[in-house]
Write a protein that holds these residues in place. Structure first.
Motif, PDB file in Angstrom:
ATOM      1  N   CYS A 106       0.808  -1.219   0.000  1.00  0.00           N
ATOM      2  CA  CYS A 106       0.000   0.000   0.000  1.00  0.00           C
ATOM      3  C   CYS A 106       0.843   1.271   0.000  1.00  0.00           C
ATOM      4  O   CYS A 106       0.290   2.377  -0.032  1.00  0.00           O
ATOM      5  N   LEU A 109       0.204   3.471  -3.078  1.00  0.00           N
ATOM      6  CA  LEU A 109      -1.176   3.711  -3.499  1.00  0.00           C
ATOM      7  C   LEU A 109      -1.535   5.196  -3.425  1.00  0.00           C
ATOM      8  O   LEU A 109      -1.237   5.869  -2.442  1.00  0.00           O
ATOM      9  N   ASN A 120      -1.131  -0.775  -9.252  1.00  0.00           N
ATOM     10  CA  ASN A 120      -1.004  -1.523  -8.006  1.00  0.00           C
ATOM     11  C   ASN A 120      -1.831  -2.802  -8.003  1.00  0.00           C
ATOM     12  O   ASN A 120      -2.134  -3.353  -6.946  1.00  0.00           O
ATOM     13  N   GLU A 251      -5.837  -7.628   3.787  1.00  0.00           N
ATOM     14  CA  GLU A 251      -5.590  -6.643   2.741  1.00  0.00           C
ATOM     15  C   GLU A 251      -6.594  -5.499   2.811  1.00  0.00           C
ATOM     16  O   GLU A 251      -6.247  -4.338   2.589  1.00  0.00           O
ATOM     17  N   LEU A 255      -5.615  -1.597   3.260  1.00  0.00           N
ATOM     18  CA  LEU A 255      -6.075  -0.557   2.338  1.00  0.00           C
ATOM     19  C   LEU A 255      -6.785   0.568   3.090  1.00  0.00           C
ATOM     20  O   LEU A 255      -6.561   1.755   2.821  1.00  0.00           O
ATOM     21  N   ALA A 258      -4.272   2.626   4.925  1.00  0.00           N
ATOM     22  CA  ALA A 258      -3.543   3.502   4.010  1.00  0.00           C
ATOM     23  C   ALA A 258      -4.405   4.701   3.617  1.00  0.00           C
ATOM     24  O   ALA A 258      -3.914   5.832   3.521  1.00  0.00           O
TER      25      ALA A 258
END
Length: 274
Positions: A106, A109, A120, A251, A255, A258
């Protein structure tokens, strides 16, 4: 038993290669891949009760001793143990290696930029309207996904959206609440996951529920429901990142963390909790 329980190291490597290829394969390609796996002697559903076998499933069969690997010479394979507990240690290393293949990094991103999301590993970017008649565009595998909207015009909200009333519950919220939740300068409106250790959900099955809910059906998919109160909901884009042997909940959490890091602790518009 239709297949076999004992495989050579090269056969296991070939099975791994075929499983990885199937992630982005078309339905016809998947059939050819399944036939190739059967020619090696692996019958996932008939012998092991496994549909759409993932790398983690194959590793689990090896780790449990249900499948034996012969002629193993490299540390990466789960064959002959060189010390007490060696087989379990090597099996664990294999599982960890395969999971890392699918993990999202991440750090690079940019939630403002669709092209950055593509770089990504996210694919698809298909509109709600285009997905409704053809769900086969969505991979039938677990993973993470996003709902995105091109940055441009200001959002227009509807007092009554198209979301379904699951168990009689009204999914709509006041427009003022939608305005308060809106996050400026991002194309990402929602981040979700499909599948975990307790669920066999796939991206396709999960997004089918999401779209059915958005079409007014009483489906239990209230997560991300705010998008259905946007006037341009049918133009929103869905994108996804398949994680055949990864960890979708992990994940998804990464995300969201992030995103919060880039937007002063705020979640995407339609994510109501971390």
């Amino acid at each position: 038993m239709k297949g076999k329980r004992e495989f050579t190291e090269s056969e296991i490597d070939r099975l791994r290669e075929l499983i990885r290829k199937r992630v982005h394969a078309t339905r016809e390609q998947q059939k050819r891949i399944r036939d190739a796996m059967r020619r090696i002697g692996f019958y996932g559903q008939a012998d092991w009760g496994i549909r759409n076998c993932q790398l983690a499933d194959l590793d689990g069969l090896i780790r449990s001793g249900q499948i034996t690997v012969t002629g193993a010479t490299a540390p990466r394979t789960t064959g002959v143990a060189t010390q007490p507990g060696g087989r379990e240690q090597e099996a664990s290393k294999v599982a960890e290696t395969d999971e890392r293949v699918d993990e999202l990094d991440c750090s690079d991103l940019d939630f403002k930029n669709i092209e950055n999301l593509r770089r990504n590993g996210f694919s698809g970017f298909v509109s709600v309207a285009a997905l409704r008649p053809d769900l086969t565009q969505i991979p039938d595998i677990r993973g993470v996904y996003m709902v995105v909207r091109k940055i441009g015009s200001r959002p227009q909200f509807r007092a009554t959206g198209s979301g379904g009333h699951y168990k009689g519950t009204d999914p709509n919220v006041p427009i003022e609440k939608l305005r308060m939740n809106w996050v400026e300068e991002t194309c990402v409106l929602y981040i979700g996951k499909a599948g975990d250790e307790h669920s066999q959900a796939t991206l396709r099955s999960r997004l089918r529920q999401y779209l059915q809910f958005g079409a007014g059906k009483p489906i239990g998919h209230k997560g991300g429901r705010y998008i259905w109160q946007l006037w341009d909901a049918e133009d929103l884009l869905f994108c996804w990142k398949p994680l055949p042997s990864g960890n979708p909940p992990k994940e998804e959490t990464a995300l969201l963390a992030a995103f919060k890091g880039q937007y002063e602790g705020r979640l995407p518009f339609a994510n109501l909790r971390l």
